[in-house]
Design an enzyme around this catalytic site. Structure first.
Site, mmCIF file in Angstrom:
data_model
loop_
_atom_site.group_PDB
_atom_site.id
_atom_site.type_symbol
_atom_site.label_atom_id
_atom_site.label_comp_id
_atom_site.label_asym_id
_atom_site.label_seq_id
_atom_site.Cartn_x
_atom_site.Cartn_y
_atom_site.Cartn_z
ATOM 1 N N LYS A 22 -0.125 3.410 8.749
ATOM 2 C CA LYS A 22 -0.109 4.606 7.878
ATOM 3 C C LYS A 22 -1.082 4.408 6.724
ATOM 4 O O LYS A 22 -1.904 5.272 6.419
ATOM 5 C CB LYS A 22 1.293 4.815 7.326
ATOM 6 N N ASN A 23 -1.022 3.229 6.098
ATOM 7 C CA ASN A 23 -1.810 3.019 4.875
ATOM 8 C C ASN A 23 -3.268 2.714 5.151
ATOM 9 O O ASN A 23 -4.048 2.542 4.218
ATOM 10 C CB ASN A 23 -1.167 1.931 4.020
ATOM 11 N N CYS A 118 6.689 9.125 -7.980
ATOM 12 C CA CYS A 118 7.709 9.178 -6.909
ATOM 13 C C CYS A 118 8.863 8.290 -7.361
ATOM 14 O O CYS A 118 8.868 7.777 -8.469
ATOM 15 C CB CYS A 118 7.104 8.698 -5.598
ATOM 16 N N ARG A 123 3.407 5.806 -10.861
ATOM 17 C CA ARG A 123 2.197 5.884 -10.027
ATOM 18 C C ARG A 123 1.014 6.513 -10.792
ATOM 19 O O ARG A 123 0.485 7.549 -10.404
ATOM 20 C CB ARG A 123 2.474 6.660 -8.736
ATOM 21 N N ASP A 306 5.889 -3.567 0.034
ATOM 22 C CA ASP A 306 6.424 -2.640 1.040
ATOM 23 C C ASP A 306 7.404 -3.300 2.000
ATOM 24 O O ASP A 306 8.020 -2.617 2.810
ATOM 25 C CB ASP A 306 5.280 -1.990 1.838
ATOM 26 N N ARG A 398 8.165 9.688 6.807
ATOM 27 C CA ARG A 398 6.809 9.603 6.236
ATOM 28 C C ARG A 398 6.059 8.386 6.782
ATOM 29 O O ARG A 398 4.846 8.386 6.857
ATOM 30 C CB ARG A 398 6.893 9.487 4.706
HETATM 31 C C1 EPZ Z 1 -0.637 1.752 -1.827
HETATM 32 O O1 EPZ Z 1 -0.180 2.613 -2.848
HETATM 33 C C2 EPZ Z 1 0.293 2.005 -0.640
HETATM 34 N N1 EPZ Z 1 0.193 3.405 -0.218
HETATM 35 C C3 EPZ Z 1 1.738 1.682 -1.050
HETATM 36 O O2 EPZ Z 1 2.550 1.858 0.106
HETATM 37 C C4 EPZ Z 1 1.791 0.225 -1.489
HETATM 38 O O3 EPZ Z 1 3.105 -0.082 -1.920
HETATM 39 C C5 EPZ Z 1 0.803 -0.004 -2.647
HETATM 40 O O4 EPZ Z 1 -0.522 0.376 -2.220
HETATM 41 C C6 EPZ Z 1 0.763 -1.453 -3.095
HETATM 42 O O5 EPZ Z 1 0.410 -2.253 -2.002
HETATM 43 C C7 EPZ Z 1 -0.858 3.782 0.530
HETATM 44 O O6 EPZ Z 1 -1.739 2.996 0.846
HETATM 45 C C8 EPZ Z 1 -0.881 5.223 0.961
HETATM 46 P P1 EPZ Z 1 -1.554 0.748 -6.083
HETATM 47 P P2 EPZ Z 1 -1.092 2.805 -4.182
HETATM 48 O O7 EPZ Z 1 -2.563 1.680 -6.638
HETATM 49 O O8 EPZ Z 1 -2.530 2.775 -3.826
HETATM 50 C C9 EPZ Z 1 -0.434 0.654 -10.653
HETATM 51 C C10 EPZ Z 1 4.411 2.531 1.345
HETATM 52 O O9 EPZ Z 1 5.621 2.255 1.279
HETATM 53 N N2 EPZ Z 1 -1.583 1.568 -10.831
HETATM 54 O O10 EPZ Z 1 -1.991 -0.558 -5.515
HETATM 55 O O11 EPZ Z 1 -0.581 3.976 -4.924
HETATM 56 C C11 EPZ Z 1 0.725 1.373 -9.965
HETATM 57 O O12 EPZ Z 1 1.493 2.069 -10.908
HETATM 58 C C12 EPZ Z 1 3.626 2.805 0.081
HETATM 59 O O13 EPZ Z 1 3.757 2.600 2.420
HETATM 60 C C13 EPZ Z 1 -1.985 1.879 -12.128
HETATM 61 O O14 EPZ Z 1 -1.400 1.414 -13.113
HETATM 62 O O15 EPZ Z 1 -0.699 1.487 -4.970
HETATM 63 C C14 EPZ Z 1 1.499 0.258 -9.339
HETATM 64 O O16 EPZ Z 1 2.346 -0.304 -10.314
HETATM 65 C C15 EPZ Z 1 4.486 2.722 -1.178
HETATM 66 N N3 EPZ Z 1 -3.018 2.728 -12.291
HETATM 67 C C16 EPZ Z 1 0.405 -0.755 -8.971
HETATM 68 O O17 EPZ Z 1 -0.758 -0.386 -9.716
HETATM 69 C C17 EPZ Z 1 -3.707 3.266 -11.233
HETATM 70 O O18 EPZ Z 1 -4.674 4.019 -11.453
HETATM 71 C C18 EPZ Z 1 0.049 -0.732 -7.495
HETATM 72 O O19 EPZ Z 1 -0.430 0.537 -7.197
HETATM 73 C C19 EPZ Z 1 -3.280 2.935 -9.927
HETATM 74 C C20 EPZ Z 1 -2.219 2.080 -9.746
#
Ligand code: EPZ
Length: 423
Positions: A22-23, A118, A123, A306, A398
């Site tokens: 998915k990711n 969410c 996020r 995850d 999802r």
């Molecule tokens: C991706 O989300 C995945 N989703 C998530 O999978 C996964 O948990 C996450 O990466 C971490 O590995 C997809 O790929 C569609 P991040 P993403 O940006 O990109 C902070 C699942 O269950 N952050 O790496 O949104 C954020 O708040 C889902 O399949 C900022 O502060 O994750 C979080 O604490 C859930 N500012 C941390 O970084 C930003 O601009 C990780 O977020 C962006 C992120």
């Protein structure tokens, strides 16, 4: 609303095939609009999130054809027009924010809505926007709407304060057609980032270093359509390994890339789980005594957040004291309340969960609060004799394609029902 009714306590057997990730497929679908040509994506998983991001592209007048029989996705963005993304679609799924980088790259402007938070966290998208500004974009945010424009993105050096997966993906896509060289430092190193880079390079892009913390993107003039098969879903694979362990079953999981799951597999070994790896097939024998362990979620190659809820379910049945520290999301313990309903003995201290092993879960009616929490509840319900119900299963749909069919093929008694009791 729908729910799962599960009759647990049965030993599972046979084999289960892992779907495409998915990711990985979500950013790849977003990347298809970097070209005005047809892209073909094979073996796409039938997931709600895939449908939503395809709806986002359709709302931009992209031609999307889903062949569900053969799992072939054809996407052709040559007639793309409107650049205003509908708010409800963006709010429906955060990952649709990934179209921002490609839109900017290709058209030099976009209007998009701030993606909703969410259940697992706020996020924020500050790292995405900061990186795009560094590439020369002008950004204005009003009433939750992001207006972003750039006559032409200009390559530059970007240091990510946190190795954000989404920000790394958006900036790779923004840099792909920018003038000059973009260097992303402290980039996310997840396998899905590598798959995205392989896809864009196949289109004629020039990306080096994906999978490391320093990614160099040499902007090119034009990209062309290609055919691509995404990587396996490492989180789905890990979830089924945890399922064999928690139900004390022995079955084969087909489509596991060991390199993508090293941290998870090493934790399973540390617990004493009996795992035999043969290429991309993994045979798991859960009929062994497991030991308590300590887990800390970290960016890849650390233990993936995850997989945290699923391991929390499993460790709840391992005698002794285990701990889980969740360092990625600030609110990813929503499943604890539901596991407690089933008898789990888990205490939370800020981002630390202390898990005292119990004999067995009590079959109960529980609620999926987010995607991986829902998976954790399925594991718990299948582990204990008796009938459980899991509501709000749209969260699960999802990220786990055809989950009840796959589980029934393993011998599980799980049925999807309409939940009349919910409003
Ligand atoms: C991706 O989300 C995945 N989703 C998530 O999978 C996964 O948990 C996450 O990466 C971490 O590995 C997809 O790929 C569609 P991040 P993403 O940006 O990109 C902070 C699942 O269950 N952050 O790496 O949104 C954020 O708040 C889902 O399949 C900022 O502060 O994750 C979080 O604490 C859930 N500012 C941390 O970084 C930003 O601009 C990780 O977020 C962006 C992120």
């Amino acid at each position: 609303m729908q729910k799962f009714r599960i009759k647990g306590g049965l030993p599972l057997k046979g084999e289960v095939k892992v779907s495409s990730a998915k990711n990985s497929i979500l950013p790849i679908i977003a990347a298809t609009i970097l070209c005005d040509d047809e892209c073909i994506i094979e073996n796409f998983p039938m997931l709600e999130d895939v449908s939503v991001i395809c709806d986002v592209l359709k709302s931009l007048n992209v031609n999307v054809q889903m062949d569900n029989d053969n799992n072939i996705l054809k996407i052709d963005g040559r007639n793309m027009d409107s650049l205003n993304l509908s708010e409800d679609l963006i709010r429906k799924m955060r990952a649709s924010f990934l179209v921002l980088g490609p839109l900017l790259s290709r058209f030099g402007k976009a209007r998009i809505y701030m993606p909703g938070g969410c259940n697992i966290g706020l996020r924020p998208i500050d790292l995405h926007l900061k990186g795009l500004e560094a590439l020369g974009a002008d950004i204005s945010i009003k009433d939750g709407c992001v207006d972003i424009s750039a006559r032409k993105l200009k390559g530059t050096n970007i240091y990510l304060d946190f190795p954000s997966v989404g920000a790394t993906e958006n900036l790779i896509m923004a840099g792909a057609l920018a003038d000059g060289v973009t260097i992303i430092e402290n980039a996310a190193k997840e396998p899905e980032i590598v798959d995205l880079a392989i896809f864009i390079n196949g289109m004629g892009g020039d990306i080096e270093g994906a999978g490391s913390s320093k990614i160099v993107i040499n902007g090119v003039k034009k990209l062309k359509g290609i055919r691509h098969m995404p990587i396996y879903d490492r989180i789905e694979a890990g979830t089924y390994m945890a399922l064999a362990a928690i139900t004390k079953s022995k079955f084969k999981i087909k489509g596991v890339n060991e390199d993508h799951l090293r941290a998870v597999i090493s934790k399973f070994y540390e617990m004493g789980l009996d795992i035999t790896i043969n290429g991309t097939d993994v045979l798991v024998n859960g009929n062994v005594d497991l030991k308590p362990i300590n887990i800390k979620t970290l960016p890849h190659p650390g233990f993936p957040t995850d997989m945290q809820p699923q391991l929390m379910s499993l460790l709840s049945l391992v005698s002794g004291t285990s701990t889980i520290v969740e360092t990625i999301f600030e609110n990813r313990f929503m499943h604890v309340m539901e596991l407690r309903r089933m008898g789990a003995n888990i205490s939370i201290h800020d981002r630390v969960a202390v898990i005292e092993g119990i004999e067995k879960f009590i079959p109960s009616r529980v609620k999926a609060t987010d995607l991986r929490a829902g998976a954790a509840l399925i594991l718990a319900a299948l582990s204990c004799e008796g009938e459980s119900e899991i509501t709000d299963i749209y969260h699960i749909d999802r990220g786990y394609s055809q989950i009840e069919n796959k589980l029934r093929n393993l011998g599980a008694e799980i049925f999807r029902l309409t939940d009349k009791t919910s409003i």
